[in-house]
Design a protein around this motif. Structure first.
Motif, PDB file in Angstrom:
ATOM      1  N   THR B  45       1.008  -0.802  -0.291  1.00 54.99           N
ATOM      2  CA  THR B  45       0.162  -0.146   0.084  1.00 54.99           C
ATOM      3  C   THR B  45       0.270   1.298  -0.274  1.00 54.99           C
ATOM      4  O   THR B  45       0.504   2.127  -0.546  1.00 54.99           O
ATOM      5  CB  THR B  45      -0.898   0.134   1.254  1.00 54.99           C
ATOM      6  OG1 THR B  45      -1.771  -0.956   1.260  1.00 54.99           O
ATOM      7  CG2 THR B  45      -1.736   0.936   1.654  1.00 54.99           C
ATOM      8  N   ASP B 160      -6.090  -0.915  -5.246  1.00 49.76           N
ATOM      9  CA  ASP B 160      -5.488  -1.549  -3.713  1.00 49.76           C
ATOM     10  C   ASP B 160      -6.158  -2.394  -2.607  1.00 49.76           C
ATOM     11  O   ASP B 160      -7.597  -1.986  -2.413  1.00 49.76           O
ATOM     12  CB  ASP B 160      -5.482  -0.462  -2.609  1.00 49.76           C
ATOM     13  CG  ASP B 160      -4.436  -0.881  -1.015  1.00 49.76           C
ATOM     14  OD1 ASP B 160      -4.064  -2.308  -1.584  1.00 49.76           O
ATOM     15  OD2 ASP B 160      -4.171   0.045  -0.554  1.00 49.76           O
ATOM     16  N   GLU B 161      -5.990  -3.871  -2.915  1.00 48.81           N
ATOM     17  CA  GLU B 161      -6.895  -4.774  -2.713  1.00 48.81           C
ATOM     18  C   GLU B 161      -8.404  -4.738  -3.448  1.00 48.81           C
ATOM     19  O   GLU B 161      -9.388  -4.704  -2.696  1.00 48.81           O
ATOM     20  CB  GLU B 161      -6.447  -5.716  -0.679  1.00 48.81           C
ATOM     21  CG  GLU B 161      -5.687  -5.286  -0.727  1.00 48.81           C
ATOM     22  CD  GLU B 161      -4.400  -6.156   0.234  1.00 48.81           C
ATOM     23  OE1 GLU B 161      -5.528  -6.919   0.741  1.00 48.81           O
ATOM     24  OE2 GLU B 161      -3.960  -6.070   1.037  1.00 48.81           O
TER      25      GLU B 161
HETATM   26 MG   LIG Z   1      -2.505  -2.531   2.147  1.00 53.87          MG
END
Ligand SMILES: [Mg+2]
Ligand SMILES: Nc1ncnc2c1ncn2[C@@H]1O[C@H](COP(=O)(O)OP(=O)(O)OP(=O)(O)O)[C@@H](O)[C@H]1O
Lengths: 274, 370
Positions: B45, B160-161
């Motif tokens: 991240t 992000d995910e």
């Molecule tokens: Mg993360």
């Protein structure tokens, strides 16, 4: 078959409703009483007539109160909202202290706030090594000092209500706005303020109420000016409660109910439409 | 081809005394589906946020199409982010959420309507334009976030995910849809995930990260078949790892003396010295398990060991066996089932079995550190 049972929650609900609203109903009923004594003798509009024809000082106080309430609430709402936004989204040294300090006015007895404001407005100063240090402003007590005092004690309420609203949101929506092309200003106007709106409105309405009804703090800083609570108190002090005040109260209750309904519908509208 | 190249050069970032990224360098190609894969806390991240502009690195540079973007704020970079928690504007409808970037630029209403409808169509949300975000399901919110991030026509999409809040079925479906969207619009995708199966199934290339370092960059095939370090081998899929010493070499065939196991043959096209310590990895699905001694027909490139089944685990499409070869060595073996491929009877608990594999299916892992 269902048996009738004693229900604690129902009973306490009814009891609180009775204690809340019966006095208001009594007040409204007595505003139409034909008699000055607290005995119902007949229907009459004499107190309303007197309110509108021969209560000059009461109306003056009423308009002073309204003007101060509106201006002080707007001031408190603007500053409180910006403060909440700033404190919520910006990291800075002493942030936790700032957050702790903002609770103090809420728990401080009004009499202390009143006295300290009075000391502040009377231009307190001390001498340090031969130099006079001012720790206040010399202001003539009156409209301006009441306004400053009201804006001051309303501020933490707005601040906390807006902050509570902002706490519901993750900072990622601010980042999303920047990411999608918004400048700081656009983010403030198109995202942060709209999502804070329910908190801002509750804060503003709370400020209006607090300012309109305040007696203690106002008493310290009002000088010769008179707000509605002070005028009412003055009349009672001189000659007991006049039913004219019942009539004024009845009108204000009506006004409050209308305002509350409007605010409620507005909040509902915001919730549904953004 | 649309999309941009992204150059990440020597990026380091510390939070206080904690180093979140150590000298990370990556070259991401135009239009690539590039995944950052690693366990929780490895810095994925942080790296994505540096590319997006939400975080400044302590050292290094980030270029998009050769232009240094570090001095630019997020709103001036041609990269848009799909946030893990969607980050939809709660006060705006689906339509207005997607229209937000266009409204900022005072785009004409007719253009906004046409474009927003196009993008809502792309993510199959045409019927939900008037809804508020709070009325949507998780998968639908994710689609709105994707449409909103794409409408500015960025040259890079950072994710992000994006699927981690969805259930397994929906996750797979959305992943396939993301892949389709990537194929359709052809811009560069940088996809953060800790789920190796997600990364393996859609990525053009993957960077495997661990504790702020990039351990390996390669195609899914490279990373699975030729892991650069022990960590990569173990993180991507399941595997059997052993330590051993090189005893002899014959061309590309090496004979290892594996600790507590003995002689194992493995082929590798890199050069190893006799006496060198190496790690050996063999994937569980490349092992053959059989009750009888396998017929090797005199081939010298087959490793055969005998052991006891510690624990058979039935998991639907395959069975897993833990086979104990010695007091300390346990092999993981996967076996597919069908009437046609099962030559022998079912393998039972505590049964004596043979485990065998070809030298070509073993792999020497170079990096010893991780
Ligand atoms: Mg993360
Ligand atoms: N703002 C911050 N302040 C302090 N430490 C941070 C901050 N942001 C991240 N970290 C730390 O840096 C490390 C890497 O964080 P990062 O969020 O990049 O991990 P990640 O790989 O995305 O993990 P996950 O898969 O759990 O999301 C973590 O150990 C985290 O605690």
């Amino acid at each position: 078959m269902q048996k009738k049972r004693f229900s604690f929650s129902k009973t306490s609900f009814i009891a609180s409703m009775v204690f809340l609203f019966v006095p208001l109903v009594v007040l409204i009923v007595f505003s139409f009483n034909a008699n000055k004594a607290p005995v119902l003798t007949g229907f009459s509009l004499v107190w309303y007539q007197r309110l509108f024809t021969s209560s000059r000082s009461l109306w003056n106080a009423f308009f002073t109160s309204i003007t101060i309430a509106v201006t002080a609430s707007i001031t408190a709402t603007v500053i409180g909202t910006l403060a909440a936004i700033g404190v919520h989204w910006h990291k800075f040294a002493l942030k936790t202290y700032v957050q702790a300090i903002t609770y103090i006015p809420l728990v401080l007895p009004e009499i202390i706030i009143g006295m300290s404001l009075l000391a502040f407005f009377s231009g307190s100063h001390f001498t340090l090594g031969g130099v006079s240090v001012n720790v206040g402003f010399r202001l003539n007590l009156g409209w301006l000092t009441i306004f400053i005092a009201h804006a001051t004690f309303c501020l933490p309420f707005v601040y906390l209500m807006v902050l509570a609203r902002l706490d519901e949101f993750d900072s990622s929506i601010i980042e999303a706005a920047h990411d999608l092309g918004a400048t700081e200003g656009q983010t403030l106007l198109k995202v942060i303020i709209p999502i804070s709106m329910p908190g801002i409105i509750s804060g503003f309405l709370t400020s209006l109420t607090l300012s309109l009804e305040d007696f203690t703090i106002t008493y310290f800083v009002s000088g010769v000016s008179s707000t509605l609570p002070m005028a009412v108190y003055g009349q009672m002090y001189k000659g007991g409660v006049s039913p004219v005040i019942n009539a004024l109260s009845a009108i204000m209750i009506l006004g409050t109910i209308v305002l509350a309904l409007l605010a409620r519908n507005f909040l509902k509208y915001i919730a549904a439409n953004g | 081809m649309k999309g941009a190249t992204i150059g990440i050069l020597g990026i380091s970032k510390a939070f206080g005394s904690f180093a979140a990224l150590n000298d990370v360098s990556l070259d991401i190609r135009k239009g690539e589906f590039f995944s950052l894969l690693g366990p929780s806390g490895c810095g994925k991240t942080t790296l994505l946020r540096i590319i997006a502009g939400f975080e400044q690195p302590d050292e290094g540079s980030v270029t998009i199409d050769g232009i240094n973007v570090l001095p630019l704020p997020p709103n001036r970079r041609h990269a848009n982010t799909v946030f893990q928690n969607y980050a939809l504007f709660p006060h705006l409808s689906v339509f207005e959420n997607v229209a937000f970037p266009l409204r900022l630029k005072n785009t004409k209403n007719s253009i906004v309507t046409a474009k927003v409808n196009d993008y809502l169509h792309l993510v199959e949300l045409g019927d939900h334009a008037a809804k508020m975000p709070s009325m949507l399901s998780g998968g639908q919110k994710q689609r709105v976030a994707i449409a909103r991030a794409l409408i500015n026509e960025p040259s890079v999409l950072l994710l992000d995910e994006p699927l981690s809040a969805l259930d397994a079925k929906l996750r797979h479906h959305m992943l396939m849809e993301l892949d389709a969207i990537h194929d359709k619009i052809g811009i560069t995708f940088i996809y953060v995930t800790h789920d190796q199966s997600e990364a393996l199934s859609v990525s053009d290339r993957i960077a495997v990260m661990y504790q702020g370092d990039v351990l390996q960059v390669g195609t899914p095939h490279d990373i699975y078949e030729s892991p650069a370090t022990n960590f990569v081998a173990q993180f991507i899929g399941e595997t059997n790892m052993f330590e051993g010493t090189v005893r002899a070499s014959m061309g590309q065939m090496y004979v290892l003396d594996v600790d507590e196991l003995g002689r194992v043959v493995v082929t590798d096209d890199r050069i190893y010295e006799v006496g060198e310590r190496v790690s050996l990895t063999v994937r569980p699905e490349k092992l053959r398990i059989s009750p009888d001694e396998p017929r090797v027909n005199g081939r010298s490139d087959i490793n055969v060991f005998e052991g006891t089944v510690d624990e058979p685990i039935y998991s639907g499409f395959q069975s897993k066996y833990y086979v104990r070869l010695s007091p300390t060595v346990v092999f993981r073996v996967f076996k597919q089932h069908s009437d046609y491929t099962d030559e022998e009877h079912d393998i039972l608990w505590k049964e004596r079995v043979h485990v065998s594999w070809s030298a070509k299916d073993g792999y020497i892992v170079e990096g010893h550190r991780n």
